[in-house]
Design a protein around this motif. Structure first.
Motif, PDB file in Angstrom:
ATOM      1  N   ASN A 134      39.480  39.070  43.654  1.00 22.51           N
ATOM      2  CA  ASN A 134      39.408  39.903  42.371  1.00 22.51           C
ATOM      3  C   ASN A 134      40.234  39.395  41.379  1.00 22.51           C
ATOM      4  OD1 ASN A 134      37.549  42.310  42.881  1.00 22.51           O
ATOM      5  ND2 ASN A 134      38.678  42.225  44.597  1.00 22.51           N
ATOM      6  N   ARG A 192      34.234  46.351  45.568  1.00 17.72           N
ATOM      7  CA  ARG A 192      35.429  46.794  44.928  1.00 17.72           C
ATOM      8  C   ARG A 192      35.998  48.070  45.622  1.00 17.72           C
ATOM      9  NH1 ARG A 192      33.637  45.393  39.024  1.00 17.72           N
ATOM     10  NH2 ARG A 192      31.696  46.500  39.720  1.00 17.72           N
ATOM     11  N   GLU A 214      42.763  48.641  43.825  1.00 13.38           N
ATOM     12  CA  GLU A 214      42.877  47.962  42.516  1.00 13.38           C
ATOM     13  C   GLU A 214      44.337  48.101  41.931  1.00 13.38           C
ATOM     14  OE1 GLU A 214      40.429  47.189  39.897  1.00 13.38           O
ATOM     15  OE2 GLU A 214      39.666  46.533  42.143  1.00 13.38           O
TER      16      GLU A 214
END
Length: 518
Positions: A380, A413, A418
């Protein structure tokens, strides 16, 4: 995959012992699956987007593949479908089924996921297969969400169901200008927006919305959802013409053929045209030099139209940086009626190619990309310290002068992993997320695979009529909007829209009569 091969693959699961929740440096050997135990493989991941020209992605993949090799004896290669004519090229690549791809990024609302299931392009996966080869993903996805990915008992993709994003559309506007115009709390209706644009045109001497005509397809649906409880159904047409009302979700209908919202929209857009809210050549300047977002970001226009997420991740802070004292607000389509549907959990999803030579290993790799912190950060964000760094607040920032990565990993995701970036206005995200959560409903028809075959010619004809009329309706180009909408509806009838609606009403009835058919 032929049924005999699938049965043999499922039987091989019995003797396989795979890495547990505690990380292990390599998988255990198993006589039941010597390929997984001993043989190094390349897993090719297909995504949509232009192939990067710089070396940043290669640098990341080198690091990622070291870890994938250590954990599951595999490495990842990325296959890109360029944006130009992406839908056609994506579907063509999938139909080749030549074993050249393994993991496939897909979506039920914009990448024909269910259509490709019907064409046999995705591998059917059993519960046992997922439990064995993607155990962390299996545990993290609820039974209800897995059911949304099933057809005839088999699962065809892993949903991106643990990532918060808002891809609903609306207008970004200058909040500071709106306050000057008397809207102290911002713009919250189409009528307010009309007054705001009048102020921008008169007092700021700029075109309120310097559109090049490319946004018309989002525009009517946005007004209709604002003025009614219309919910669009996905998987039929990209024109957003069909759906239900929240007040009666058993009745399939189109507000483009009935109701008064489209007429009122056409009349309002005629007013916007007459007031000069866009250039007179709005429909003939498509693809020209205009970049409305760039103009908005530099204070040269009053509106920009796109996703909520585009606003808080890109535009909000960019405007503030470029124009001292400027601020922006977001008028979301559906705000007046508090009508917002959270995107399907399969707006992003990962499938396995039906022709994959290494489906077990592909699932292992996906499980790591989705759930392993080191792999997740690499796919990512890139290599920490080389391509990005964390500031004193823990937010990530690009390393100056470094080439970034392009993986377009929109299929797995995970909010739990994150790392927030420093460019996104997170206070704005948190605020609007709270607003949406008060009134949102989840998309109610993720389990319907609409069968278009009986009305394919009528759908094509209806979409053709839509294309002939909608640009003129959306940009107020006809002096008699009420008559123009009547003509539009007449031609939709002639194209067979009633047959289309009747066909999908039958399928909706079937869905409600047998919700457990999957």
């Amino acid at each position: 995959m032929k049924s005999g091969v699938l049965k043999a693959l499922c039987l091989s699961l019995i003797g396989l012992s795979f890495f547990s929740c505690k990380e292990k440096k390599s998988i255990r050997k198993s006589n039941a699956d010597s390929d997984v135990a001993n043989h190094h493989v390349i897993i090719t991941y297909l995504t949509v987007g232009n192939k990067p020209k710089d070396s940043g992605t290669s640098v990341m993949l080198e690091k990622l593949n070291e870890r994938l090799t250590k954990l599951v004896n595999a490495e990842l290669v990325i296959y890109y479908i360029p944006w130009n004519n992406y839908q056609t090229n994506y579907n063509l690549k999938l139909t080749e089924k030549d074993g050249s791809i393994d993991l496939i990024g897909t979506a039920t609302d914009w990448l024909d996921a269910w259509k490709n299931v019907g064409l046999g392009n995705f591998m059917p996966m059993t519960d046992d297969m997922l439990k064995a080869y993607a155990p962390k993903t299996w545990e993290s996805v609820s039974a209800e969400h897995w059911d949304m990915c099933r057809l005839n008992g088999d699962i065809y993709f892993c949903p991106e169901d643990n990532y918060t994003q808002w891809t609903n559309h609306g207008f970004m506007y200058r909040l500071d200008w709106a306050k000057e115009a008397g809207f102290g709390n911002g713009v919250h209706s189409w009528e307010d927006m009309t007054k705001y644009c009048d102020y921008v045109k008169k007092e700021k001497k700029v075109i309120p919305w310097d559109s090049n005509g490319s946004s018309s397809t989002f525009h009517p649906e946005g007004y209709i959802r604002s003025k009614s409880d219309f919910i669009i159904v996905d998987g039929i047409t990209s024109t957003s013409m069909f759906g239900v009302r929240k007040g009666n979700m058993r009745k399939f209908y189109s507000p483009f053929i009935e109701g008064n919202e489209l007429v009122e929209y056409a009349k309002l857009m005629r007013v916007w045209n007459e007031h000069g809210f866009w250039h007179k050549d709005v429909l003939t300047a498509r693809g020209g030099n205009r970049d409305n977002r760039e103009e908005f970001n530099h204070g040269r226009t009053g509106l920009e139209q796109h996703h909520t997420q585009t606003w808080y991740t890109q535009v909000y802070r960019t405007l503030k940086e470029n124009v001292p004292g400027a601020d922006s607000g977001f008028f979301w389509f559906g705000e007046e009626s508090q009508n917002i549907v959270y995107q399907p959990i399969t707006h992003g999803a990962m499938a396995i190619s039906a022709a994959s030579k290494h489906p077990e290993r592909a699932l292992m790799v996906y499980d790591l990309l989705r759930n392993d912190k080191e792999c997740y950060d690499l796919i990512n964000y890139g290599v920490e310290g080389v391509q990005y760094k964390k500031n004193s607040s823990g937010y990530r920032e690009p390393v100056a002068g470094a080439n970034g990565i392009t993986t377009n990993y929109w299929w797995g995701r995970n909010d739990a992993l994150e790392v927030r970036d420093s460019k996104t206005a997170w206070d704005v995200f948190d605020s609007i997320n709270a607003t949406y959560n008060k009134c949102k409903i989840d998309y109610p028809f993720s389990q319907i695979v609409w069968d278009l075959s009986n009305v394919s010619s009528e759908l094509a004809a209806v979409e053709n009529v839509y294309g002939q009329y909608m640009g003129n309706i959306s940009y107020g180009q006809n002096p008699n909007p009420e008559q123009y909408v009547a003509d539009f509806r007449r031609d939709l009838k002639a194209a067979g829209i009633d047959k289309v609606i009747a066909e999908f009403q039958k399928q909706l009835d079937s869905f409600y009569s047998n919700k457990t058919r999957r």
